[in-house]
Each structure stands twice: as structure tokens, then as C-alpha cells.
Design an enzyme around this catalytic site. Structure first.
Site, short mmCIF file in Angstrom:
data_model
loop_
_atom_site.label_atom_id
_atom_site.label_comp_id
_atom_site.label_asym_id
_atom_site.label_seq_id
_atom_site.Cartn_x
_atom_site.Cartn_y
_atom_site.Cartn_z
N ASN A 11 -57.35 -3.50 -94.34
CA ASN A 11 -57.01 -5.22 -93.82
C ASN A 11 -57.88 -5.58 -92.89
OD1 ASN A 11 -55.78 -7.31 -92.80
ND2 ASN A 11 -53.87 -6.12 -91.56
N TRP A 12 -58.88 -6.46 -93.55
CA TRP A 12 -59.96 -6.94 -92.78
C TRP A 12 -59.53 -8.22 -91.73
CZ3 TRP A 12 -64.16 -7.34 -97.26
CH2 TRP A 12 -64.26 -5.92 -97.61
N LYS A 13 -58.21 -8.65 -91.74
CA LYS A 13 -57.84 -9.67 -91.02
C LYS A 13 -58.89 -10.82 -91.17
CE LYS A 13 -55.75 -6.13 -88.27
NZ LYS A 13 -54.96 -5.75 -87.14
N HIS A 101 -46.78 -8.69 -92.00
CA HIS A 101 -47.76 -7.87 -90.82
C HIS A 101 -47.39 -8.39 -89.62
CE1 HIS A 101 -51.21 -6.92 -88.42
NE2 HIS A 101 -51.58 -5.97 -89.55
N GLU A 103 -48.98 -9.30 -87.01
CA GLU A 103 -49.57 -10.72 -86.45
C GLU A 103 -49.09 -11.86 -87.17
OE1 GLU A 103 -53.64 -8.99 -87.22
OE2 GLU A 103 -53.26 -7.59 -85.72
N GLU A 173 -46.13 0.12 -89.02
CA GLU A 173 -47.31 -0.17 -88.16
C GLU A 173 -46.54 -0.55 -86.61
OE1 GLU A 173 -51.07 -1.39 -89.97
OE2 GLU A 173 -49.84 -3.35 -89.61
N GLY A 179 -54.67 -2.12 -83.36
CA GLY A 179 -55.91 -2.63 -82.42
C GLY A 179 -56.10 -2.16 -80.91
N SER A 219 -54.46 1.86 -85.37
CA SER A 219 -55.53 2.60 -84.90
C SER A 219 -55.80 4.03 -85.64
CB SER A 219 -55.27 2.95 -83.40
OG SER A 219 -55.17 1.72 -82.50
N GLY A 240 -56.87 -1.44 -90.01
CA GLY A 240 -57.66 -2.80 -89.50
C GLY A 240 -59.04 -2.59 -89.08
N GLY A 241 -59.30 -2.34 -87.67
CA GLY A 241 -60.70 -2.19 -87.24
C GLY A 241 -61.48 -1.33 -87.90
#
Ligand code: PGA
Length: 260
Positions: A11-13, A101, A103, A173, A179, A219, A240-241
Site C-alpha cells: 500500500n503505497w499511500k 483503511h 487512514e 491492522e 507507520g 510495521s 505500507g512503508g
């Protein structure tokens, strides 16, 4: 037990222009071998502006990487300035769409009802939802994790057939792990995911619960991926990251247990 092929999703956001996205997918595709795709399905979820470029790249180079999106509206078209419809994503050969998600829930007001509308719209357009659930740190410390995620599962899957639910992906999640560099321990993630599978069974029956794939997210890194992915109820990861850099994402994919 039902065979559930792990799904490792990046997930590159709001990262990577379409040019950067092309470079990342090219590098990822050089790093991954056929045996990696046999062990796990691999999806990338670029920003909307990069979807067409990545679709073209996957098509032209016949890559096994699967195209995903991060969000969509639930209506097929209309006066919704700034939104993208599931029909538009399906036309780009998007396979997986993330819904709910944390966010989106926290920053853009996505409620359980909206998540349910989106899940239905994604399915109606022949794509697979990755429906995210998870608790805040306060909820966790109050012992409310299972109640929170079960409630999100029930509301998000409302009105779906058992067959629809069985083909879906759910991502657990924990919000405090996204993150932050803090991940749920593999045992904790396994326990909560087993309880999510129980919640799916309550809504859609045991057969659907046995085939729904449930990812862990929060993470995930090369250093912790193998232990997380080895848990019996954990069917992949939403990353993600660490998915932004192919040198980190490829080893996470390669940490999926080898089958057979
Ligand atoms: P993270 O993000 O891997 O950077 O914690 C996970 C996610 O938000 O899907």
C-alpha cells in the site's frame, strides 16, 4: 483446512509519482522469481495517477504482479468531484481495492456504513475488496480489541452472500502499529486474526470463514515478516512503508512460507 494462498500487498499511500512507480515495479519484478509467486500473490496499490502506467507495464512485460487500488467511491458515476468510481478501476484491470483503511476512516470520515457500500460496489464490479479493521491503542488497552474488530467485520460485511465473503480479503491492522515501527507480536496478531475469522463465520458461515484471506498489517518489515507470515491464521500482509522500496518489499514477499 482450506488452502489459502497468502497475499502480500504493498500500500503505497500518497507516495510515488507514476514515473517512480514504474521504476519500483520494474525493480520488484526483477527481484521476484516464479517460486515467489507460487508461494504468494503479490499486489501493489499505487496512487490513482500511477494506475494506468502500472497497468500498461504489467500488461506489456507480462508481470505476475497484481494491480490494486487504495480507495474508490461506491457509485458508478456522478457529481462527486475528486472521486474515482469502481467502474473506472475495473476498466484499468484493477484486481484488489482497499476499503476502510484506518487512514481513510480517521482522516476522511469513512464510516462502517461507507465501508460496506464500498465493499459491495467493489464486488459488483468484479474486483476483490481488502477490507481493513483494527483497534486504537486506547481500545486495545481497555481490552476492547475483539469487540472492535468483530463490530467492524459485521458492519462491513452486512448484506453480502457467503460466496462473496469467502472470496474476499480482510486486513487486520492495529492502528497503533501503522507507520509506528511497533508491530503486534506474531502471537497477538494470530489470536486477533483467529477471532476475526470467528466473526466472519458468525456473519457468513464456516465455509466462507475458512476461505477468506486475512492479512496482518502494521510495521511489517523484512526482519519480522517470516515470523508473522508463519502463523496459521495469517494469510499475508498489507505493507505500507516497507513496500515503497523494492529492496525491502521483495524480501517480505519471499518470507511467505513455501508450500508443498
Ligand atoms: P505500515 O503501514 O506498514 O507503514 O505500518 C501499513 C498500512 O497502513 O497498510
Amino acid at each position: 483446512m482450506a488452502e489459502r494462498k497468502p497475499l502480500i500487498s504493498g500500500n503505497w499511500k500518497m507516495h510515488h509519482t507514476h514515473l517512480e512507480a514504474i521504476r519500483v515495479v520494474q525493480k520488484l519484478s526483477y527481484a521476484l522469481k516464479d517460486t515467489d509467486y507460487e508461494a504468494a500473490d503479490v499486489s501493489v496499490h499505487p496512487a490513482f495517477t500511477a494506475l494506468r502506467a502500472i497497468q500498461t507495464l504489467i500488461d506489456a512485460d507480462r508481470l505476475s504482479i497484481i494491480l490494486g487500488a487504495q480507495h474508490c467511491h461506491w457509485e458508478p458515476k456522478g457529481a462527486f468531484t475528486g472521486e474515482v468510481s469502481p467502474t473506472m478501476l475495473a476498466a484499468l484491470q484493477v484486481t484488489y481495492v482497499i476499503a476502510g483503511h484506518s487512514e481513510r476512516r480517521e482522516l476522511f470520515g469513512e464510516t462502517d456504513e461507507v465501508v460496506n457500500l464500498k465493499v459491495k460496489a467493489i464486488l459488483a464490479n468484479g474486483m476483490t475488496p481488502i477490507m481493513c479493521v483494527g483497534e486504537t491503542l486506547d481500545e486495545r488497552e481497555a481490552g476492547d480489541t475483539d469487540a472492535k474488530v468483530s463490530g467492524q467485520v459485521k458492519a462491513g460485511l452486512e448484506g453480502l452472500t457467503a460466496e462473496q465473503v469467502g472470496g474476499m480479503v480482510v486486513a487486520y491492522e492495529p492502528i497503533w502499529a501503522i507507520g509506528t515501527g511497533r508491530n503486534a507480536t506474531p502471537d497477538d496478531a494470530q489470536a486477533t486474526i483467529a477471532s476475526i475469522r470467528g466473526a466472519v463465520a458468525n456473519v457468513a458461515g464456516a465455509d466462507a470463514a475458512a476461505t477468506v484471506r486475512i492479512q496482518y498489517g502494521g510495521s511489517v518489515k523484512p526482519a519480522n515478516a517470516a515470523e508473522i507470515l508463519a502463523q496459521p491464521d495469517i494469510d499475508g500482509a498489507l505493507v505500507g512503508g516497507a513496500s515503497l522500496d523494492p529492496d525491502e518489499f521483495a524480501p517480505i514477499v519471499q518470507a511467505a512460507p513455501r508450500r508443498g
